[in-house]
Design a protein around this motif. Sequence first.
Motif, PDB file in Angstrom:
ATOM      1  N   PRO A 149       0.844  -1.370   0.033  1.00 35.87           N
ATOM      2  CA  PRO A 149       0.111   0.086  -0.066  1.00 35.87           C
ATOM      3  C   PRO A 149       0.833   1.091  -0.051  1.00 35.87           C
ATOM      4  N   GLU A 150       1.685   1.248   0.785  1.00 31.01           N
ATOM      5  CA  GLU A 150       2.760   2.652   0.846  1.00 31.01           C
ATOM      6  C   GLU A 150       3.515   2.725  -0.613  1.00 31.01           C
ATOM      7  N   MET A 151       3.871   1.476  -1.428  1.00 33.40           N
ATOM      8  CA  MET A 151       4.363   1.802  -2.702  1.00 33.40           C
ATOM      9  C   MET A 151       3.189   2.198  -3.567  1.00 33.40           C
ATOM     10  N   GLN A 152       2.009   1.975  -3.531  1.00 35.45           N
ATOM     11  CA  GLN A 152       0.843   2.500  -4.121  1.00 35.45           C
ATOM     12  C   GLN A 152       0.856   4.019  -4.031  1.00 35.45           C
ATOM     13  N   ASP A 153       0.955   4.374  -2.857  1.00 34.82           N
ATOM     14  CA  ASP A 153       0.929   5.776  -2.671  1.00 34.82           C
ATOM     15  C   ASP A 153       2.158   6.460  -3.115  1.00 34.82           C
ATOM     16  N   LEU A 154       3.215   6.003  -3.242  1.00 32.68           N
ATOM     17  CA  LEU A 154       4.415   6.800  -3.799  1.00 32.68           C
ATOM     18  C   LEU A 154       4.218   6.730  -5.369  1.00 32.68           C
ATOM     19  N   VAL A 155       3.841   5.670  -5.909  1.00 32.83           N
ATOM     20  CA  VAL A 155       3.737   5.835  -7.342  1.00 32.83           C
ATOM     21  C   VAL A 155       2.712   6.808  -7.615  1.00 32.83           C
ATOM     22  N   ALA A 156       1.556   6.829  -6.873  1.00 35.37           N
ATOM     23  CA  ALA A 156       0.484   7.762  -7.057  1.00 35.37           C
ATOM     24  C   ALA A 156       0.957   9.442  -7.219  1.00 35.37           C
ATOM     25  N   VAL A 157       2.105   9.446  -6.330  1.00 34.49           N
ATOM     26  CA  VAL A 157       2.637  10.903  -6.013  1.00 34.49           C
ATOM     27  C   VAL A 157       3.435  11.175  -7.259  1.00 34.49           C
ATOM     28  N   VAL A 158       4.313  10.038  -7.663  1.00 34.40           N
ATOM     29  CA  VAL A 158       5.010  10.209  -8.784  1.00 34.40           C
ATOM     30  C   VAL A 158       4.220  10.705 -10.039  1.00 34.40           C
ATOM     31  N   GLU A 159       2.990   9.626 -10.246  1.00 28.33           N
ATOM     32  CA  GLU A 159       2.505   9.915 -11.281  1.00 28.33           C
ATOM     33  C   GLU A 159       1.992  11.352 -11.332  1.00 28.33           C
ATOM     34  N   SER A 160       1.441  11.914 -10.287  1.00 28.29           N
ATOM     35  CA  SER A 160       0.866  13.125 -10.383  1.00 28.29           C
ATOM     36  C   SER A 160       1.790  14.432 -10.862  1.00 28.29           C
TER      37      SER A 160
ATOM     38  N   GLY B  90      16.535  14.454  -0.071  1.00 28.79           N
ATOM     39  CA  GLY B  90      15.199  14.671   0.658  1.00 28.79           C
ATOM     40  C   GLY B  90      14.054  13.629  -0.076  1.00 28.79           C
ATOM     41  N   ALA B  91      14.498  12.789  -0.424  1.00 25.72           N
ATOM     42  CA  ALA B  91      13.518  11.827  -1.362  1.00 25.72           C
ATOM     43  C   ALA B  91      12.596  11.069  -0.027  1.00 25.72           C
ATOM     44  N   PRO B  92      11.179  10.584  -0.472  1.00 24.44           N
ATOM     45  CA  PRO B  92      10.655   9.934   0.660  1.00 24.44           C
ATOM     46  C   PRO B  92      11.208   8.608   0.589  1.00 24.44           C
ATOM     47  N   ILE B  93      11.384   7.731   1.766  1.00 24.59           N
ATOM     48  CA  ILE B  93      11.816   6.590   1.705  1.00 24.59           C
ATOM     49  C   ILE B  93      10.807   5.616   2.384  1.00 24.59           C
ATOM     50  N   LEU B  94      10.341   4.832   1.858  1.00 23.46           N
ATOM     51  CA  LEU B  94       9.495   3.690   2.474  1.00 23.46           C
ATOM     52  C   LEU B  94       9.859   3.253   3.623  1.00 23.46           C
ATOM     53  N   PRO B  95       9.156   2.904   4.568  1.00 19.93           N
ATOM     54  CA  PRO B  95       9.192   2.300   5.801  1.00 19.93           C
ATOM     55  C   PRO B  95       9.936   0.681   5.425  1.00 19.93           C
ATOM     56  N   TRP B  96       9.667   0.288   4.362  1.00 22.91           N
ATOM     57  CA  TRP B  96      10.314  -1.123   4.240  1.00 22.91           C
ATOM     58  C   TRP B  96      11.678  -1.324   4.378  1.00 22.91           C
ATOM     59  N   TYR B  97      12.515  -0.088   3.983  1.00 23.05           N
ATOM     60  CA  TYR B  97      13.830  -0.064   3.596  1.00 23.05           C
ATOM     61  C   TYR B  97      14.509   0.004   5.057  1.00 23.05           C
ATOM     62  N   SER B  98      13.897  -0.160   6.145  1.00 26.73           N
ATOM     63  CA  SER B  98      14.298  -0.287   7.586  1.00 26.73           C
ATOM     64  C   SER B  98      14.296  -1.559   7.958  1.00 26.73           C
TER      65      SER B  98
END
Length: 259
Positions: free
Chosen positions: A54-65, A186-194
């Motif tokens: 889900p968090e990757m879906q949100d990131l992709v949506a931001v990039v798309e816009s 300053g890029a958004p970093i998904l929590p997965w990478y922790s």
Amino acid sequence: MSDRPSVDLSRLGDHDKIVLQFSGGKDSLALLYLFKGHLHRMTVLHCDTADQLPEMQDLVAVVESNVPNFHRVRTDAPAWIAQHGLPSDLVPIRCHPGVANVYREAGHPIVPVTDCCAANRWRPMQKAIRELGPSLVIHGQRRSDEMGWDKTMQGDTTQGAGDWQVWAPISEWSDDDVMTYLRGVGAPILPWYSHKPHAPECATCPASWSEGRGAYLKKHHPVLAARYGQSLAVLLAEISPECADLLAEWRDVTGQNDL
């Protein structure tokens, strides 16, 4: 000062039609920032398998816009799996749909993970690239990746499946190089990478067990974890007898009890 290899942006000058492949992972995100001033010249191409975190879906949506030219390739991995079988790193022959009909007790349909990836990621992306007709395709695969960039190749470019050149600008970067760069811009970093250095392409894919999705899904996405666990239970039930037979054969031929 960073010692990561620099990226020669002047190489874009030889091309007038460019595709940048964006998975949503950290490496392709780094490419978006590296080529930020040139995105107006590119099509950002993304494959949506209908099974992303889900968090990757949100990131992709931001990039798309926020990028000028975004092209989303849509597939449906869960529907494909329901029709063809569970993808797995190990496939008991009696479970493979192509030969299961000759077995008296065939198991639940199971297919090689590459079949699912090809149907829902690789072939659709290649089709989209052909339709876009670029002279250059950029991707974020790196030589240190477990799978992706051809480690036998020299340099960071190769000829694509069509009339395009393929460029991996950060092929020599390490995971630390990528993360340091993303934090620096300053890029958004998904929590997965922790949790792990490489994000999964599909959240509930029952294959690719080394990705370590179980603990993360259980903590952050319990509904997805339950779906993932159900698929793993089927694979365990089908694969365990074959593994037991293999171990028994190994013990018989070697006389050893422990691997």
